[in-house]
Write an enzyme that holds these catalytic residues in place. Structure first.
Site, PDB file in Angstrom:
ATOM      1  N   ASN A  26       0.829  -1.212   0.000  1.00  0.00           N
ATOM      2  CA  ASN A  26       0.000   0.000   0.000  1.00  0.00           C
ATOM      3  C   ASN A  26       0.856   1.252   0.000  1.00  0.00           C
ATOM      4  OD1 ASN A  26      -2.108  -1.712   0.047  1.00  0.00           O
ATOM      5  ND2 ASN A  26      -2.542  -1.493   2.228  1.00  0.00           N
TER       6      ASN A  26
ATOM      7  N   HIS B 141       5.879  -0.524  -2.683  1.00  0.00           N
ATOM      8  CA  HIS B 141       5.473   0.275  -3.840  1.00  0.00           C
ATOM      9  C   HIS B 141       5.601   1.775  -3.599  1.00  0.00           C
ATOM     10  CE1 HIS B 141       2.891  -3.370  -5.303  1.00  0.00           C
ATOM     11  NE2 HIS B 141       4.141  -3.465  -5.684  1.00  0.00           N
TER      12      HIS B 141
ATOM     13  N   CYS C  81      10.782  15.750  -6.598  1.00  0.00           N
ATOM     14  CA  CYS C  81      11.133  16.445  -7.837  1.00  0.00           C
ATOM     15  C   CYS C  81      11.831  15.461  -8.771  1.00  0.00           C
ATOM     16  CB  CYS C  81      12.060  17.614  -7.524  1.00  0.00           C
ATOM     17  SG  CYS C  81      12.704  18.388  -9.020  1.00  0.00           S
TER      18      CYS C  81
ATOM     19  N   CYS D 269      15.742  17.401  -9.114  1.00  0.00           N
ATOM     20  CA  CYS D 269      16.689  17.566  -7.995  1.00  0.00           C
ATOM     21  C   CYS D 269      16.348  16.686  -6.798  1.00  0.00           C
ATOM     22  CB  CYS D 269      16.785  19.036  -7.598  1.00  0.00           C
ATOM     23  SG  CYS D 269      15.332  19.658  -6.735  1.00  0.00           S
TER      24      CYS D 269
ATOM     25  N   CYS E  20       8.355  21.758  -8.258  1.00  0.00           N
ATOM     26  CA  CYS E  20       9.424  21.994  -7.285  1.00  0.00           C
ATOM     27  C   CYS E  20       9.835  23.465  -7.368  1.00  0.00           C
ATOM     28  CB  CYS E  20      10.602  21.098  -7.675  1.00  0.00           C
ATOM     29  SG  CYS E  20      12.074  21.253  -6.658  1.00  0.00           S
TER      30      CYS E  20
ATOM     31  N   CYS F 265      12.602  24.401  -8.047  1.00  0.00           N
ATOM     32  CA  CYS F 265      13.524  24.491  -9.182  1.00  0.00           C
ATOM     33  C   CYS F 265      12.765  24.588 -10.509  1.00  0.00           C
ATOM     34  CB  CYS F 265      14.480  23.300  -9.188  1.00  0.00           C
ATOM     35  SG  CYS F 265      13.778  21.772  -9.853  1.00  0.00           S
TER      36      CYS F 265
ATOM     37  N   ASN G 138      -8.389 -12.606   4.733  1.00  0.00           N
ATOM     38  CA  ASN G 138      -9.000 -12.054   3.526  1.00  0.00           C
ATOM     39  C   ASN G 138     -10.502 -12.343   3.574  1.00  0.00           C
ATOM     40  OD1 ASN G 138      -9.654 -11.362   0.718  1.00  0.00           O
ATOM     41  ND2 ASN G 138      -7.472 -11.620   0.289  1.00  0.00           N
ATOM     42  N   ILE G 139     -11.280 -11.502   2.917  1.00  0.00           N
ATOM     43  CA  ILE G 139     -12.721 -11.779   2.874  1.00  0.00           C
ATOM     44  C   ILE G 139     -13.037 -12.953   1.956  1.00  0.00           C
ATOM     45  CG2 ILE G 139     -13.647  -9.512   3.512  1.00  0.00           C
ATOM     46  CD1 ILE G 139     -13.825  -8.895   0.485  1.00  0.00           C
TER      47      ILE G 139
ATOM     48  N   ALA H  48     -10.728  -7.602   7.500  1.00  0.00           N
ATOM     49  CA  ALA H  48      -9.448  -7.477   8.205  1.00  0.00           C
ATOM     50  C   ALA H  48      -9.618  -6.927   9.627  1.00  0.00           C
ATOM     51  CB  ALA H  48      -8.517  -6.580   7.397  1.00  0.00           C
TER      52      ALA H  48
HETATM   53  P1  NAD Z   1      -4.546  -6.374  -3.825  1.00  0.00           P
HETATM   54  O1  NAD Z   1      -3.634  -7.484  -4.158  1.00  0.00           O
HETATM   55  O2  NAD Z   1      -4.034  -5.332  -2.955  1.00  0.00           O
HETATM   56  O3  NAD Z   1      -5.917  -7.080  -3.232  1.00  0.00           O
HETATM   57  C1  NAD Z   1      -6.939  -6.621  -2.474  1.00  0.00           C
HETATM   58  C2  NAD Z   1      -7.393  -7.856  -1.646  1.00  0.00           C
HETATM   59  O4  NAD Z   1      -8.084  -7.401  -0.489  1.00  0.00           O
HETATM   60  C3  NAD Z   1      -8.360  -8.823  -2.355  1.00  0.00           C
HETATM   61  O5  NAD Z   1      -7.861 -10.145  -2.230  1.00  0.00           O
HETATM   62  C4  NAD Z   1      -9.682  -8.694  -1.567  1.00  0.00           C
HETATM   63  O6  NAD Z   1     -10.396  -9.909  -1.477  1.00  0.00           O
HETATM   64  C5  NAD Z   1      -9.171  -8.262  -0.204  1.00  0.00           C
HETATM   65  N1  NAD Z   1     -10.125  -7.495   0.617  1.00  0.00           N
HETATM   66  C6  NAD Z   1     -11.026  -6.574   0.220  1.00  0.00           C
HETATM   67  N2  NAD Z   1     -11.654  -6.029   1.291  1.00  0.00           N
HETATM   68  C7  NAD Z   1     -11.113  -6.619   2.394  1.00  0.00           C
HETATM   69  C8  NAD Z   1     -11.341  -6.479   3.796  1.00  0.00           C
HETATM   70  N3  NAD Z   1     -12.220  -5.608   4.303  1.00  0.00           N
HETATM   71  N4  NAD Z   1     -10.611  -7.250   4.640  1.00  0.00           N
HETATM   72  C9  NAD Z   1      -9.699  -8.139   4.150  1.00  0.00           C
HETATM   73  N5  NAD Z   1      -9.447  -8.301   2.844  1.00  0.00           N
HETATM   74  C10 NAD Z   1     -10.137  -7.561   1.968  1.00  0.00           C
HETATM   75  O7  NAD Z   1      -5.051  -5.831  -5.145  1.00  0.00           O
HETATM   76  P2  NAD Z   1      -5.325  -4.421  -5.751  1.00  0.00           P
HETATM   77  O8  NAD Z   1      -6.370  -3.716  -4.980  1.00  0.00           O
HETATM   78  O9  NAD Z   1      -5.530  -4.698  -7.174  1.00  0.00           O
HETATM   79  O10 NAD Z   1      -3.981  -3.600  -5.609  1.00  0.00           O
HETATM   80  C11 NAD Z   1      -2.939  -3.634  -6.523  1.00  0.00           C
HETATM   81  C12 NAD Z   1      -1.765  -2.918  -5.966  1.00  0.00           C
HETATM   82  O11 NAD Z   1      -2.048  -1.552  -5.745  1.00  0.00           O
HETATM   83  C13 NAD Z   1      -1.331  -3.461  -4.634  1.00  0.00           C
HETATM   84  O12 NAD Z   1       0.027  -3.262  -4.537  1.00  0.00           O
HETATM   85  C14 NAD Z   1      -2.049  -2.568  -3.684  1.00  0.00           C
HETATM   86  O13 NAD Z   1      -1.504  -2.570  -2.417  1.00  0.00           O
HETATM   87  C15 NAD Z   1      -1.956  -1.204  -4.400  1.00  0.00           C
HETATM   88  N6  NAD Z   1      -3.085  -0.390  -3.946  1.00  0.00           N
HETATM   89  C16 NAD Z   1      -2.889   0.274  -2.779  1.00  0.00           C
HETATM   90  C17 NAD Z   1      -3.922   0.975  -2.225  1.00  0.00           C
HETATM   91  C18 NAD Z   1      -3.642   1.634  -0.916  1.00  0.00           C
HETATM   92  O14 NAD Z   1      -2.558   2.147  -0.717  1.00  0.00           O
HETATM   93  N7  NAD Z   1      -4.583   1.586   0.017  1.00  0.00           N
HETATM   94  C19 NAD Z   1      -5.179   1.023  -2.848  1.00  0.00           C
HETATM   95  C20 NAD Z   1      -5.335   0.335  -4.068  1.00  0.00           C
HETATM   96  C21 NAD Z   1      -4.266  -0.393  -4.590  1.00  0.00           C
HETATM   97 ZN    ZN Z   2      13.622  20.282  -8.087  1.00  0.00          ZN
END
Ligand code: NAD
Ligand code: ZN
Length: 254
Positions: A107, A124, A132, A135, A153, A155, A218-219, A237
């Protein structure tokens, strides 16, 4: 069978966590859904409404203004006001209690850190840093800075969010730390990840090959579930992680 995590599964997972001397959490977008941040994939995911091509690195460089107009809407209208939920807080508490060494997160929302986690490997990157492209000066994405897009920025050059776009490599430090964790952990606790995003999804698989036990929250089932998961704790979660903490507390007292 489509059931929520049972008391026996929660108790088993809690005892595995209490016995482990090196536990690592591995989180995906699912852990932040209850904080109001939609995942990318799935029926309500962002990719059902937006073209993922917007996060291509080449497109950013060739047309930063248009790219920024979308990413500002996607990531900067609610990310900063989002709050960690019970699952982020439970992981931070496990870390404080010495039950969790580190968190590898895919995330970019900074919610683990906001919830008090100390050792977080940002696989990620992090949306709450803007860099920037020339720089490398780092900025916080405050309202004023985002008033004119693309933000710039001092700059004069364009600022890029410090999360990785398609076509970018994984930040070296996070990758190394994650590989170290995969090679040495006794337990991997996966929370809310599809297992579809590479190379991130490879990390828990390597951990399993090196002998780690895999607990998954996971759900629904993920690509990890049939392949590497020892215990699937099905459910949201926040609820599962709170129940897991309650089980840990109970077992500690016994
Ligand atoms: P992901 O691999 O991050 O999957 C999301 C998973 O969460 C699924 O398996 C789903 O079943 C599960 N899920 C949904 N609600 C839930 C809950 N309440 N409790 C537990 N599990 C739950 O897939 P993505 O969303 O395609 O993301 C792709 C990439 O992008 C990943 O690296 C992800 O972390 C990033 N991303 C980050 C954010 C963030 O920073 N919050 C948001 C979207 C995507
Ligand atoms: Zn700069």
């Amino acid at each position: 069978m489509d059931h929520e995590a049972t008391n026996q599964q929660l108790a088993d997972a809690a005892s595995i966590l209490l016995e482990s001397s090196y536990t690592v959490a591995f989180t995906g977008a699912g852990i932040s859904v209850e904080s109001g941040i939609p995942p990318f994939r799935g029926s309500d995911g962002l990719w059902s409404k937006y073209d993922p091509g917007i996060l291509e690195l080449d497109r950013f460089y060739s047309d930063p203004k248009t790219t920024w107009e979308v990413i500002a809407q996607l990531f900067y209208t609610f990310f900063q006001s989002a709050q960690p939920n019970a699952a982020h807080l439970a992981l931070a508490e496990m870390e404080r209690q010495g039950l969790l060494c580190e968190t590898i997160t895919q995330n970019i929302d900074n919610l683990h850190q906001k919830g008090g986690a100390k050792t977080v490997h940002e696989f990620h990157g992090n949306a709450l840093r803007l860099m920037c492209i020339d720089c490398q000066t780092c900025y916080r994405p405050d309202k004023q800075l985002l008033q004119q897009l693309p933000p710039r920025c001092k700059c004069g050059q364009v600022l890029k969010p410090d999360f990785i776009f398609f076509g970018e490599v994984i930040p070296e430090k996070a990758l190394q730390a994650s590989m170290h964790a995969a090679n040495n952990a006794e337990v991997f606790l996966i929370v809310g990840s599809t297992g579809e995003v590479f190379p991130a999804a490879q990390i828990p698989v390597i951990a399993k090959e090196k002998g780690a036990k895999i607990i998954e929250v996971n759900i629904t089932t993920s690509l990890f579930t049939p392949k590497i998961t020892d215990i699937l704790l099905k459910g949201k979660a926040s609820k599962v992680m709170s129940s897991l903490m309650a089980n840990i507390k109970r077992l500690k007292k016994e």
